[in-house]
Design a protein around this motif. Structure first.
Motif, PDB file in Angstrom:
ATOM      1  N   ASP A  79       0.858  -1.185   0.000  1.00  0.00           N
ATOM      2  CA  ASP A  79       0.000   0.000   0.000  1.00  0.00           C
ATOM      3  C   ASP A  79       0.890   1.229   0.000  1.00  0.00           C
ATOM      4  O   ASP A  79       2.049   1.164   0.415  1.00  0.00           O
ATOM      5  N   ILE A  80       0.318   2.354  -0.427  1.00  0.00           N
ATOM      6  CA  ILE A  80       1.134   3.578  -0.476  1.00  0.00           C
ATOM      7  C   ILE A  80       1.578   4.025   0.925  1.00  0.00           C
ATOM      8  O   ILE A  80       2.551   4.749   1.048  1.00  0.00           O
ATOM      9  N   VAL A  81       0.879   3.603   1.981  1.00  0.00           N
ATOM     10  CA  VAL A  81       1.291   4.027   3.335  1.00  0.00           C
ATOM     11  C   VAL A  81       2.307   3.068   3.971  1.00  0.00           C
ATOM     12  O   VAL A  81       2.775   3.325   5.089  1.00  0.00           O
ATOM     13  N   VAL A  82       2.681   1.990   3.269  1.00  0.00           N
ATOM     14  CA  VAL A  82       3.614   1.007   3.850  1.00  0.00           C
ATOM     15  C   VAL A  82       4.957   1.635   4.283  1.00  0.00           C
ATOM     16  O   VAL A  82       5.430   1.366   5.386  1.00  0.00           O
ATOM     17  N   PRO A  83       5.582   2.509   3.459  1.00  0.00           N
ATOM     18  CA  PRO A  83       6.860   3.078   3.926  1.00  0.00           C
ATOM     19  C   PRO A  83       6.695   3.983   5.155  1.00  0.00           C
ATOM     20  O   PRO A  83       7.594   4.058   5.996  1.00  0.00           O
ATOM     21  N   PRO A  95     -10.642  -1.185   7.778  1.00  0.00           N
ATOM     22  CA  PRO A  95     -11.482  -1.840   6.771  1.00  0.00           C
ATOM     23  C   PRO A  95     -12.659  -0.958   6.358  1.00  0.00           C
ATOM     24  O   PRO A  95     -13.304  -0.328   7.206  1.00  0.00           O
ATOM     25  N   GLY A  96     -12.895  -0.894   5.059  1.00  0.00           N
ATOM     26  CA  GLY A  96     -14.021  -0.113   4.540  1.00  0.00           C
ATOM     27  C   GLY A  96     -13.743   1.372   4.466  1.00  0.00           C
ATOM     28  O   GLY A  96     -14.566   2.147   3.968  1.00  0.00           O
ATOM     29  N   ARG A  97     -12.602   1.812   4.966  1.00  0.00           N
ATOM     30  CA  ARG A  97     -12.323   3.241   4.966  1.00  0.00           C
ATOM     31  C   ARG A  97     -11.006   3.548   4.262  1.00  0.00           C
ATOM     32  O   ARG A  97     -10.976   4.274   3.277  1.00  0.00           O
ATOM     33  N   GLY A  98      -9.918   2.976   4.732  1.00  0.00           N
ATOM     34  CA  GLY A  98      -8.616   3.256   4.133  1.00  0.00           C
ATOM     35  C   GLY A  98      -7.631   3.693   5.194  1.00  0.00           C
ATOM     36  O   GLY A  98      -7.871   3.500   6.395  1.00  0.00           O
ATOM     37  N   PRO A  99      -6.507   4.302   4.787  1.00  0.00           N
ATOM     38  CA  PRO A  99      -5.459   4.665   5.743  1.00  0.00           C
ATOM     39  C   PRO A  99      -5.918   5.770   6.695  1.00  0.00           C
ATOM     40  O   PRO A  99      -6.467   6.777   6.254  1.00  0.00           O
ATOM     41  N   VAL A 100      -5.691   5.576   7.986  1.00  0.00           N
ATOM     42  CA  VAL A 100      -6.022   6.581   8.990  1.00  0.00           C
ATOM     43  C   VAL A 100      -4.772   6.845   9.829  1.00  0.00           C
ATOM     44  O   VAL A 100      -4.139   5.923  10.336  1.00  0.00           O
ATOM     45  N   VAL A 101      -4.400   8.124   9.927  1.00  0.00           N
ATOM     46  CA  VAL A 101      -3.182   8.524  10.633  1.00  0.00           C
ATOM     47  C   VAL A 101      -3.578   9.016  12.027  1.00  0.00           C
ATOM     48  O   VAL A 101      -4.460   9.875  12.150  1.00  0.00           O
ATOM     49  N   ALA A 102      -2.935   8.452  13.076  1.00  0.00           N
ATOM     50  CA  ALA A 102      -3.346   8.773  14.447  1.00  0.00           C
ATOM     51  C   ALA A 102      -3.207  10.272  14.740  1.00  0.00           C
ATOM     52  O   ALA A 102      -4.106  10.879  15.317  1.00  0.00           O
ATOM     53  N   GLU A 103      -2.067  10.843  14.353  1.00  0.00           N
ATOM     54  CA  GLU A 103      -1.866  12.280  14.608  1.00  0.00           C
ATOM     55  C   GLU A 103      -1.545  12.983  13.306  1.00  0.00           C
ATOM     56  O   GLU A 103      -0.407  12.935  12.836  1.00  0.00           O
ATOM     57  N   PRO A 104      -2.536  13.649  12.704  1.00  0.00           N
ATOM     58  CA  PRO A 104      -2.304  14.316  11.418  1.00  0.00           C
ATOM     59  C   PRO A 104      -1.137  15.310  11.494  1.00  0.00           C
ATOM     60  O   PRO A 104      -0.843  15.864  12.556  1.00  0.00           O
ATOM     61  N   ILE A 105      -0.494  15.519  10.360  1.00  0.00           N
ATOM     62  CA  ILE A 105       0.722  16.337  10.269  1.00  0.00           C
ATOM     63  C   ILE A 105       0.336  17.696   9.694  1.00  0.00           C
ATOM     64  O   ILE A 105      -0.021  17.787   8.515  1.00  0.00           O
ATOM     65  N   PHE A 150       1.978  14.239  -3.355  1.00  0.00           N
ATOM     66  CA  PHE A 150       0.709  14.908  -3.039  1.00  0.00           C
ATOM     67  C   PHE A 150      -0.274  13.940  -2.396  1.00  0.00           C
ATOM     68  O   PHE A 150      -0.898  14.239  -1.368  1.00  0.00           O
ATOM     69  N   THR A 151      -0.410  12.754  -2.993  1.00  0.00           N
ATOM     70  CA  THR A 151      -1.392  11.789  -2.481  1.00  0.00           C
ATOM     71  C   THR A 151      -1.019  11.329  -1.067  1.00  0.00           C
ATOM     72  O   THR A 151      -1.874  11.260  -0.177  1.00  0.00           O
ATOM     73  N   LEU A 152       0.263  11.073  -0.865  1.00  0.00           N
ATOM     74  CA  LEU A 152       0.694  10.644   0.471  1.00  0.00           C
ATOM     75  C   LEU A 152       0.503  11.781   1.485  1.00  0.00           C
ATOM     76  O   LEU A 152       0.015  11.565   2.601  1.00  0.00           O
ATOM     77  N   ALA A 153       0.847  12.994   1.071  1.00  0.00           N
ATOM     78  CA  ALA A 153       0.693  14.144   1.969  1.00  0.00           C
ATOM     79  C   ALA A 153      -0.772  14.343   2.336  1.00  0.00           C
ATOM     80  O   ALA A 153      -1.087  14.722   3.464  1.00  0.00           O
ATOM     81  N   SER A 154      -1.667  14.081   1.385  1.00  0.00           N
ATOM     82  CA  SER A 154      -3.080  14.261   1.692  1.00  0.00           C
ATOM     83  C   SER A 154      -3.503  13.367   2.862  1.00  0.00           C
ATOM     84  O   SER A 154      -4.197  13.824   3.781  1.00  0.00           O
ATOM     85  N   TYR A 155      -3.065  12.093   2.859  1.00  0.00           N
ATOM     86  CA  TYR A 155      -3.421  11.226   3.997  1.00  0.00           C
ATOM     87  C   TYR A 155      -2.804  11.733   5.293  1.00  0.00           C
ATOM     88  O   TYR A 155      -3.435  11.687   6.351  1.00  0.00           O
ATOM     89  N   LEU A 156      -1.574  12.247   5.211  1.00  0.00           N
ATOM     90  CA  LEU A 156      -0.913  12.727   6.436  1.00  0.00           C
ATOM     91  C   LEU A 156      -1.592  13.976   6.982  1.00  0.00           C
ATOM     92  O   LEU A 156      -1.785  14.121   8.185  1.00  0.00           O
ATOM     93  N   VAL A 157      -1.941  14.897   6.094  1.00  0.00           N
ATOM     94  CA  VAL A 157      -2.490  16.190   6.540  1.00  0.00           C
ATOM     95  C   VAL A 157      -3.958  16.043   6.943  1.00  0.00           C
ATOM     96  O   VAL A 157      -4.386  16.550   7.986  1.00  0.00           O
TER      97      VAL A 157
END
Ligand code: 1CP
Length: 370
Positions: A79-83, A95-105, A150-157
């Motif tokens: 997945d793109i969040v693996v690294p 499940p059913g949602r996607g990557p969720v970051v505990a503390e957004p950046i 951009f896509t990775l940053a979007s999940y982080l932010v």
């Protein structure tokens, strides 16, 4: 470190390089995963991100669609969040949602506190790649991948999947220096993840900028293009085809091609011949004088994944339309080759039989002689 395979007869590599392939190459984004009962069975009880670090399991899931559908490439199951996960960022795939970051950046301090990536963190992924390479034939390529900045940053932010990417856009416009800091922080992580896959022996790579289509061309050029270019440049020496793809990127195709990939993935909304002209025109403008043929890129795409639900007649007519449009662009010298794919990923409840029949339809059409 593994020595790279010398694949002299792999249709995907031939198409990417502008040679006549032995048959029309086809693979599908998200070909592994929930459309396959055998995937649901082996994943049962194992969290998504755990499975990405289990060499035998990730190799098995990667191989499932290759065995079942006779596609010309495997895409690494990851997945793109693996690294990010490997480096120690606290995140999960829900499940059913996607990557969720505990503390957004969202601040410079958050960015500075992001952990560094190092290749040992993905040794299990590299072990999985070795297993996959031992199972593929010399005609079948293994495609590695990473998420683009951009896509990775979007999940982080945003902290998770987002409908409008408003916090990400707010950050780039209100604090361009902070945005730049974030881009410069995650670029080495993305390059490092790709390099680890290259060292393990992948035959091609895809940089997914899935959500770039949410940006205007102007913002894409200012805030994203330099960083995606850096990433693609950083792996150019591997000499393997680099594919660059995003969803809804009709307006960005030229700019994404300027980032330097050999192959541009085309979203399902844009006719392939139109996509080819947009790319060639844009590259012509930046590299004036090199001649049109030199500017052509191979194209990947672009069946609408919803067509898998439409029955064989509709599927056949779309497959024919897409190959005809692309062949026309190749004959005109504005496209270099064609890798058949979707214009975004396979949907989870797709009938695997429809996928297999589509592969047969693509393979039944003779490749254009070059
Ligand atoms: O439990 C599950 O089965 C979770 C579903 C799932 C799967 C199968 C996720 C969560 N990721 C994956 C695997 C995956 N992710 C692959 C595997 C290889 C293949 O294509 O067969 C790949 C290439 C990805 C890449 C990925 N992850 C992208 C880029 C591609 C795209 O579809 O645009 C993106 C945006 C993600 C984030 C992500 N991971 C998972 C989901 C559900 C999402 C999207 C969430 C959102 O809508 O924002």
């Amino acid at each position: 470190m593994t020595l790279r395979r010398e694949l002299t007869d792999a249709p995907i590599l031939d198409a990417a390089a502008g040679r006549t392939p032995s048959r029309r190459p086809v693979w599908f984004m998200r070909q592994a995963g929930r459309s396959l009962p055998e995937y649901r069975q082996v994943r049962e009880g194992i969290p998504m991100l755990d499975s990405c670090f289990m060499p035998e399991l990730l190799a098995e899931i990667t191989m499932q669609p290759v065995r079942r559908h006779d596609v010309d490439a495997a895409i690494l199951f990851s997945d793109i969040v693996v690294p990010l996960k490997a480096a120690g960022v606290d995140l999960d795939i829900v499940p059913g949602r996607g990557p969720v970051v505990a503390e957004p950046i969202r601040t410079a301090a958050d960015i500075d506190a992001l952990p560094e990536f190092s290749p040992e963190q993905v040794e299990k992924v590299q072990e999985g790649i070795s297993i996959i390479l031992s199972e593929l034939t010399d005609q079948q390529a293994l495609i590695g991948f990473a998420g683009a900045p951009f896509t990775l940053a979007s999940y982080l932010v945003e902290g998770g999947p987002s409908k409008n990417h408003e916090r990400t856009k707010a950050l780039m416009h209100s604090e361009p220096e902070t945005w730049d800091r974030l881009m410069r922080k995650i670029t080495p992580l993305i390059s490092g993840f790709l390099r680890a896959q290259i060292d393990a022996g992948i035959d091609a790579l895809q940089l997914f900028d899935s959500w770039a289509g949410f940006l205007t061309e102007r913002d894409y050029r200012r805030f994203v293009l330099p960083h995606s270019t850096n990433i693609l440049d950083s792996v150019a020496d591997a000499g393997i085809p680099r594919i660059h793809f995003g969803v809804g990127t009709g307006e960005l195709l030229g700019a994404m091609a300027e980032a330097g990939p050999e192959v541009v993935g085309v979203d399902w909304r844009v006719p392939m011949d139109k996509a080819a002209h947009r790319i060639a025109d844009s590259l012509d403008r930046v590299n004036s004088g090199d001649g049109r043929g030199e500017q052509a890129r191979a194209l990947q795409g672009n069946l609408d994944p919803a067509l898998f639900f439409a029955g064989d007649d509709a599927l056949r007519s779309e497959v024919t339309r897409i190959t005809e449009e692309t062949d026309r662009a190749i004959s005109e010298g504005v496209a270099r080759g064609h890798i058949f794919n979707l214009g975004h990923g396979v949907m989870p409840n797709t009938d695997p039989e429809a996928i297999a029949r589509t592969v047969e339809m693509v393979h039944a059409i003779e490749p254009l002689q070059r």
